[in-house]
Design an enzyme around this catalytic site. Structure first.
Site, mmCIF file in Angstrom:
data_model
loop_
_atom_site.group_PDB
_atom_site.id
_atom_site.type_symbol
_atom_site.label_atom_id
_atom_site.label_comp_id
_atom_site.label_asym_id
_atom_site.label_seq_id
_atom_site.Cartn_x
_atom_site.Cartn_y
_atom_site.Cartn_z
ATOM 1 N N GLY A 1 -41.059 -30.839 -19.661
ATOM 2 C CA GLY A 1 -41.879 -32.045 -19.655
ATOM 3 C C GLY A 1 -42.984 -31.943 -20.704
ATOM 4 N N ALA A 2 -43.981 -32.812 -20.569
ATOM 5 C CA ALA A 2 -45.047 -32.883 -21.580
ATOM 6 C C ALA A 2 -45.765 -31.546 -21.747
ATOM 7 C CB ALA A 2 -46.042 -33.973 -21.179
ATOM 8 N N GLY B 1 -44.834 -28.387 -20.541
ATOM 9 C CA GLY B 1 -43.933 -27.293 -20.899
ATOM 10 C C GLY B 1 -43.636 -27.299 -22.391
ATOM 11 N N LYS C 1 -59.472 -31.920 -9.531
ATOM 12 C CA LYS C 1 -60.015 -32.966 -10.420
ATOM 13 C C LYS C 1 -59.057 -34.149 -10.553
ATOM 14 C CE LYS C 1 -57.218 -31.993 -13.970
ATOM 15 N NZ LYS C 1 -56.177 -32.863 -14.515
HETATM 16 N N1 LIG Z 1 -49.323 -33.146 -19.416
HETATM 17 C C1 LIG Z 1 -50.501 -32.552 -19.434
HETATM 18 O O1 LIG Z 1 -51.388 -32.948 -20.195
HETATM 19 C C2 LIG Z 1 -50.757 -31.368 -18.547
HETATM 20 C C3 LIG Z 1 -51.763 -30.483 -18.910
HETATM 21 C C4 LIG Z 1 -52.044 -29.411 -18.075
HETATM 22 C C5 LIG Z 1 -51.320 -29.235 -16.897
HETATM 23 N N2 LIG Z 1 -50.348 -30.112 -16.582
HETATM 24 C C6 LIG Z 1 -49.606 -29.862 -15.330
HETATM 25 O O2 LIG Z 1 -48.302 -29.388 -15.658
HETATM 26 C C7 LIG Z 1 -47.354 -29.819 -14.655
HETATM 27 C C8 LIG Z 1 -46.212 -30.550 -15.357
HETATM 28 O O3 LIG Z 1 -46.780 -31.693 -15.985
HETATM 29 P P1 LIG Z 1 -46.036 -32.470 -17.164
HETATM 30 O O4 LIG Z 1 -47.074 -33.269 -17.827
HETATM 31 O O5 LIG Z 1 -45.190 -31.567 -17.983
HETATM 32 O O6 LIG Z 1 -45.092 -33.429 -16.293
HETATM 33 P P2 LIG Z 1 -43.753 -34.132 -16.743
HETATM 34 O O7 LIG Z 1 -43.500 -35.183 -15.721
HETATM 35 O O8 LIG Z 1 -43.808 -34.501 -18.179
HETATM 36 O O9 LIG Z 1 -42.650 -32.974 -16.591
HETATM 37 C C9 LIG Z 1 -42.393 -32.371 -15.347
HETATM 38 C C10 LIG Z 1 -41.358 -31.295 -15.555
HETATM 39 O O10 LIG Z 1 -41.100 -30.670 -14.290
HETATM 40 C C11 LIG Z 1 -39.707 -30.597 -14.101
HETATM 41 N N3 LIG Z 1 -39.409 -30.599 -12.674
HETATM 42 C C12 LIG Z 1 -39.781 -31.527 -11.756
HETATM 43 N N4 LIG Z 1 -39.301 -31.180 -10.565
HETATM 44 C C13 LIG Z 1 -38.618 -30.025 -10.731
HETATM 45 C C14 LIG Z 1 -37.864 -29.194 -9.873
HETATM 46 N N5 LIG Z 1 -37.704 -29.522 -8.589
HETATM 47 N N6 LIG Z 1 -37.315 -28.060 -10.382
HETATM 48 C C15 LIG Z 1 -37.457 -27.748 -11.690
HETATM 49 N N7 LIG Z 1 -38.137 -28.526 -12.561
HETATM 50 C C16 LIG Z 1 -38.696 -29.640 -12.079
HETATM 51 C C17 LIG Z 1 -39.159 -31.851 -14.788
HETATM 52 O O11 LIG Z 1 -37.766 -31.748 -15.049
HETATM 53 C C18 LIG Z 1 -40.010 -31.848 -16.053
HETATM 54 O O12 LIG Z 1 -39.464 -30.952 -17.006
HETATM 55 C C19 LIG Z 1 -48.146 -30.698 -13.682
HETATM 56 O O13 LIG Z 1 -48.524 -29.920 -12.568
HETATM 57 C C20 LIG Z 1 -49.389 -31.105 -14.492
HETATM 58 O O14 LIG Z 1 -50.503 -31.372 -13.660
HETATM 59 C C21 LIG Z 1 -50.032 -31.161 -17.375
HETATM 60 O O1 LIG Z 2 -52.448 -36.552 -17.307
HETATM 61 P P1 LIG Z 2 -53.092 -35.826 -16.156
HETATM 62 O O2 LIG Z 2 -54.012 -36.696 -15.351
HETATM 63 O O3 LIG Z 2 -52.072 -35.103 -15.333
HETATM 64 O O4 LIG Z 2 -54.040 -34.698 -16.780
HETATM 65 C C1 LIG Z 2 -53.462 -33.706 -17.592
HETATM 66 C C2 LIG Z 2 -54.249 -32.412 -17.581
HETATM 67 O O5 LIG Z 2 -54.385 -31.914 -16.272
HETATM 68 C C3 LIG Z 2 -55.587 -32.495 -18.263
HETATM 69 O O6 LIG Z 2 -56.151 -31.213 -18.373
#
Ligand SMILES: NC(=O)c1ccc[n+]([C@@H]2O[C@H](COP(=O)([O-])OP(=O)(O)OC[C@H]3O[C@@H](n4cnc5c(N)ncnc54)[C@H](O)[C@@H]3O)[C@@H](O)[C@H]2O)c1
Ligand SMILES: O=P(O)(O)OC[C@H](O)CO
Length: 311
Positions: free
Chosen positions: A10-11, A13, A163
């Site tokens: 995802g975003a 990863g 947060k």
């Molecule tokens: N996007 C950001 O800016 C950001 C920054 C810091 C932390 N995060 C955290 O990282 C985590 C992922 O966020 P994201 O933005 O990549 O979300 P996203 O929706 O873009 O991607 C989620 C990923 O998780 C995978 N996934 C979901 N359920 C799953 C399962 N049961 N088994 C295996 N894989 C699974 C999906 O296939 C996808 O690759 C969240 O907890 C988010 O809070 C995101």
């Molecule tokens: O897009 P959000 O609200 O999941 O925030 C992403 C990150 O947690 C910011 O640090």
């Protein structure tokens, strides 16, 4: 150079994989949608970075266990959420499943779009294993990504997790055009609320005033780059939660976190007035305006944060 396997495409990863790759590490990404199988993807990894949504973390830990993850592999968790069944943080789930592996939390004000654009940012890696901290710091530190270390993994991940609930509330505040005074009051009063939950769950208070706490709170409450903020903003504009989540097309962890947090707060008597209004709003039992009234009409009290307050 380290061999890094990132779990989740995802975003976040994708951004974490690119950061490690740019620093000259050997990187592969595993996704539940294939093509590689998990055991093969982690077999030779020095570091496994989990960046999947909270809903998949407990199952993924079980899959990694079945894949015979080496006990020397450093597990880095970058997920911001709480397990609905057990209220555990991701690092606790990994610790319970892999008692011998070094576990590191990576958390901070890191909106992925800005990281992908290589804008300057800082984050925290937190662990009780100093060697693992140094290794992960070296893998990720660059001219645009500054890595601080912390000995408080639970505090670091709870700052990033809690947060998200506040960001939903702030999205409502902005969506209703309540102004800068209201937003400042909301964010500031959210801090004692986060502290109460954090202390209850074993975090250190000072961690919440660092990048993974206050820093991430400010970044996430700043506007539409945050998906959690957009949930609140959409609700304030009369949209249904399902429609907002469909339009987002990616994870807004604050929705699940609010439900888990309120269950815990009810069970254990932790006062969380802001999260409680967000919870009512997400369940559709009050309007955004009623949520504001619910906060403003509570009994008057001193500002001082009583971490042991019961109501
Ligand atoms: N996007 C950001 O800016 C950001 C920054 C810091 C932390 N995060 C955290 O990282 C985590 C992922 O966020 P994201 O933005 O990549 O979300 P996203 O929706 O873009 O991607 C989620 C990923 O998780 C995978 N996934 C979901 N359920 C799953 C399962 N049961 N088994 C295996 N894989 C699974 C999906 O296939 C996808 O690759 C969240 O907890 C988010 O809070 C995101
Ligand atoms: O897009 P959000 O609200 O999941 O925030 C992403 C990150 O947690 C910011 O640090």
């Amino acid at each position: 150079m380290a061999r890094v396997t990132v779990l989740g495409s995802g975003a976040w990863g994708t951004a974490l994989a690119r950061l490690a790759l740019t620093n000259g590490n050997q990187v592969q990404i595993w996704s539940r949608r294939g093509p590689s199988d998990l055991a093969t993807a982690v077999a030779d990894a020095d570091i496994v970075v989990s960046a999947i949504s909270m809903k998949g973390v407990a199952a993924l830990a079980g899959q990694l266990q079945a894949a015979n993850l080496k006990s020397s592999t450093i597990l880095v968790t970058a997920t911001k959420g709480l397990d609905p069944e057990t209220t555990r943080t991701p690092s606790k789930i990994f610790r319970d499943t892999f008692p011998d592996n070094p576990i590191v939390v990576l958390s901070g004000p890191n909106l992925s779009k800005e990281i992908e654009a290589q804008l300057p940012a800082a984050t925290v890696v937190a662990s009780t294993d100093v060697d693992a901290l140094t290794r992960v710091q070296q893998v990720y530190a660059s001219e645009t990504f500054r890595i601080y270390t912390s000995p408080d993994p639970v505090g670091a991940e709870l700052g990033g997790t809690l947060k998200n609930v506040v960001a939903i509330a702030v999205g409502v505040c902005d969506g209703l055009k309540l102004g800068s005074n209201a937003k400042a009051a909301l964010i500031t009063r959210a801090i004692p609320e986060m502290l109460r939950v954090g202390v209850h769950m074993g975090a250190q208070i000072e961690t919440f005033y660092g990048l993974s706490g206050l820093g991430d709170l400010l970044a996430t409450c700043d506007g539409t780059l945050s998906r959690n903020y957009r949930v609140g903003y959409g609700l304030a504009h009369g949209k249904k939660l399902d429609q907002i989540l469909d339009e987002l097309g990616s994870t807004a962890e604050g929705v699940n976190t609010t439900h888990v947090l309120i269950d815990m707060a009810n069970r254990e008597g932790i006062p969380v007035p802001i999260a409680r209004q967000v919870h009512r709003l997400l369940r559709g039992v009050i309007t955004p305006q009623e949520a504001v009234e619910g906060l403003m009409e509570r009994e008057l009290k001193p500002e001082a944060c009583d971490l042991n307050a019961r109501n």
